[in-house]
Design a protein around this motif. Structure first.
Motif, PDB file in Angstrom:
ATOM      1  N   UNK A 114      49.280  32.540 -57.311  1.00  0.00           N
ATOM      2  CA  UNK A 114      48.394  31.543 -57.924  1.00  0.00           C
ATOM      3  C   UNK A 114      48.596  30.153 -57.329  1.00  0.00           C
ATOM      4  N   UNK A 115      49.257  30.090 -56.173  1.00  0.00           N
ATOM      5  CA  UNK A 115      49.579  28.802 -55.577  1.00  0.00           C
ATOM      6  C   UNK A 115      48.321  28.031 -55.166  1.00  0.00           C
ATOM      7  N   UNK A 116      48.392  26.715 -55.391  1.00  0.00           N
ATOM      8  CA  UNK A 116      47.299  25.812 -54.986  1.00  0.00           C
ATOM      9  C   UNK A 116      47.743  24.898 -53.862  1.00  0.00           C
ATOM     10  N   UNK A 117      48.702  25.374 -53.045  1.00  0.00           N
ATOM     11  CA  UNK A 117      49.279  24.536 -52.007  1.00  0.00           C
ATOM     12  C   UNK A 117      48.270  24.151 -50.946  1.00  0.00           C
ATOM     13  N   UNK A 119      45.431  23.276 -51.309  1.00  0.00           N
ATOM     14  CA  UNK A 119      44.628  22.140 -51.786  1.00  0.00           C
ATOM     15  C   UNK A 119      45.398  20.833 -51.666  1.00  0.00           C
ATOM     16  N   UNK A 120      46.618  20.896 -51.130  1.00  0.00           N
ATOM     17  CA  UNK A 120      47.414  19.698 -50.944  1.00  0.00           C
ATOM     18  C   UNK A 120      48.439  19.456 -52.026  1.00  0.00           C
ATOM     19  N   UNK A 121      48.648  20.421 -52.944  1.00  0.00           N
ATOM     20  CA  UNK A 121      49.603  20.246 -54.055  1.00  0.00           C
ATOM     21  C   UNK A 121      50.846  21.087 -53.815  1.00  0.00           C
ATOM     22  N   UNK A 122      51.975  20.547 -54.257  1.00  0.00           N
ATOM     23  CA  UNK A 122      53.183  21.381 -54.271  1.00  0.00           C
ATOM     24  C   UNK A 122      53.086  22.343 -55.452  1.00  0.00           C
TER      25      UNK A 122
END
Length: 527
Positions: A114-117, A119-122
């Motif tokens: 479910x990582x949103x990395x 999108x530029x987020x940790x």
């Protein structure tokens, strides 16, 4: 046969079950706490590793220039070894792994979960790498122009339940030891206390005793009622509930709450109980016997037995009526025998005129008595009763007379039987009251009016004192001695018969007045 545990064994098993349940709950809480702590501590540590990797120039260079990708594997492994991470993976934006602990995985697509990395987020969370669950931290790799060129992912292998339990084992063993010790000691102490209170009986024995008592209590035909010090019902069987008109949930409620009549309540709670006390309960004639309950010298209540004597009292009255008729016939036979002897003697003396006059005299007296009764009382049963009672009274030197106001027609069979009961008992009561007096007399008056028959019996006795009037019918009052087993049954039966027909009976000194409605007057109006 299945073994049966003692009371101590059952309490011990129960306490151990509670201890096990508590320990399972403690284990669950400990595992949850360990899991939360693992996520918090190791997640931050892996995030620091991933951020360090994403900030390295070698990593940026390897992701920016495909010719330099070979530098990524040694650089990532070097950093992983220094940080003691289980995994440090570098991927491009296409999620293909460019470094890995297992070189065979290089080139495969990594599961970001479910990582949103991208999108530029940790991001910190649980992902699956190969067959392992891993707590991973994802950090985007950004070039000098602010573009995302890849991802640095550091991870720690997620420990299983066994590993988490191993971590919490020392604390859990302490809990188990303390809880088990307290459970065993508490069970033994509680068992000893309860066995003292149950007289050493085991639960199975108490259950059988209660079942046997319940079966016996509801199986006997006599009513049984138990009361405590506060007049609260502690036990009641079906017969007692029927006689007292109690609801099914009477146990635990006071006699006042159950609406028991004041006179009945007074008899049940009277401290000085008489044996075989006769009480009217509705339309039933009941004999009560009460026994106090004492515990350690203190009165803690009472148990009262109730015997329904209505049918027996009726049979007794029928026997009394038969005995009265027999005694009347015996008296008449004795009287006729003497009269025959007189007539025989006159005939032997050839005193024929005197014999004729004597026959006329005695025949006229008998005929006048019969004619006087039958002319005023058309009901044959009541008339026969009065004639028989007159003969019995004459033998006792008591004048029994029928009032000039008497006028009674024929009645239906049920009312006629009730009249015989009421008149017979009231006349017997009056004959007993005037016994031993000089010139005693008893007067009977019968009259029908307004759909009811009124019976009035008065005598030359002293009558009932005013202070005893309330007790005459309610408790089976009797002025006789204590030699009779069922004291006061006659007057109680009179009250019972009148009440059952919707009538009444009253006493005023030496005069008893009873009112018995006819069947027609007791029917509800049509419509």
């Amino acid at each position: 046969m299945r073994p049966r545990f003692t009371l101590a064994g059952q309490f011990l098993a129960l306490q151990l079950a509670i201890v096990v349940a508590v320990l399972l709950a403690v284990v669950g809480v400990s595992v949850a706490q360990a899991d939360a702590q693992f996520r918090r501590v190791e997640g931050q540590a892996m995030l620091s590793v991933a951020e360090s990797a994403a900030a390295m120039e070698a990593v940026r260079a390897g992701l920016s220039d495909s010719d330099q990708q070979g530098i990524l594997q040694p650089t990532a492994e070097s950093l992983r070894s220094l940080s003691d991470a289980d995994h440090l993976i570098i991927t491009g934006t296409d999620r293909r792994m460019l470094s890995s602990v297992d070189p065979r995985e290089i080139g495969e697509v990594m599961d970001f979960g479910e990582s949103s990395v991208l999108s530029g987020n940790t991001w910190i969370g649980v992902v699956r790498i190969g067959e392992k669950r891993v707590l991973a931290a994802h950090v985007p790799v950004i070039d000098d122009e602010g573009r995302i060129i890849g991802v640095a992912a550091a991870g720690r292998d997620y420990p299983g339940p066994v590993g988490q339990l191993a971590t919490a084992a020392p604390t859990l063993l302490v809990y188990v030891g303390i809880a088990s010790l307290l459970g065993v000691v508490g069970s033994l102490l509680l068992s000893r206390r309860i066995k003292r209170q149950t007289l050493g009986l085991e639960p199975g024995e108490i259950t059988r005793l209660a079942e046997d008592r319940t079966a016996m209590l509801h199986g006997i035909k006599e009513g049984v009622l138990g009361l405590d010090q506060g007049d609260r019902v502690t036990l009641v069987n079906d017969k007692a509930a029927e006689l007292l008109d109690l609801p099914g949930d009477a146990a635990g409620r006071t006699l006042d709450e159950l609406g028991v009549a004041p006179d009945i309540r007074g008899v049940l709670t009277d401290e000085e109980q008489e044996p075989d006390r006769v009480v009217l309960m509705g339309d039933r004639l009941v004999t009560l016997n009460s026994m106090p309950l004492n515990r350690d010298g203190r009165n803690v209540g009472s148990v009262t037995t109730m015997r329904d004597r209505t049918d027996l009292a009726r049979l007794q009255q029928e026997l009394d009526l038969t005995r009265t008729t027999t005694e009347a016939l015996r008296a008449q036979a004795h009287e006729f025998s003497n009269q025959i002897h007189v007539i025989t003697g006159l005939l032997e003396l050839e005193e024929y005129d005197e014999a004729a006059r004597y026959v006329s005299t005695i025949g006229g007296a008998r005929t006048r008595l019969s004619d006087d009764v039958t002319s005023r009382v058309a009901d044959s049963s009541v008339a026969a009763l009065l004639i028989a009672k007159a003969s019995l009274a004459a033998e006792q030197d008591v004048a029994l007379r029928v009032s000039e106001n008497t006028e009674l027609g024929s009645q239906d069979a049920e009312l006629s039987a009730d009249l015989v009961t009421v008149v017979g008992n009231l006349v017997d009561n009056a004959l007993d009251a005037v016994r031993g007096q000089a010139e005693p007399w008893v007067e009977v008056e019968l009259a029908g009016s307004d759909g009811a028959v009124r019976v009035r019996v008065r005598d030359s006795g002293r009558g009932v004192p005013p202070e005893l009037v309330p007790k005459v019918f309610l408790r089976g009052f009797s002025t006789k001695g204590a030699e009779r087993v069922y004291r006061g049954v006659g007057l109680a039966l009179v009250h019972l018969v009148c009440s059952r027909r919707g009538g009444s009976v009253e006493v005023n000194g030496a005069e008893f007045t009873a009112s018995l409605p006819s069947e027609a007057s007791r029917r509800p109006p049509p419509g």
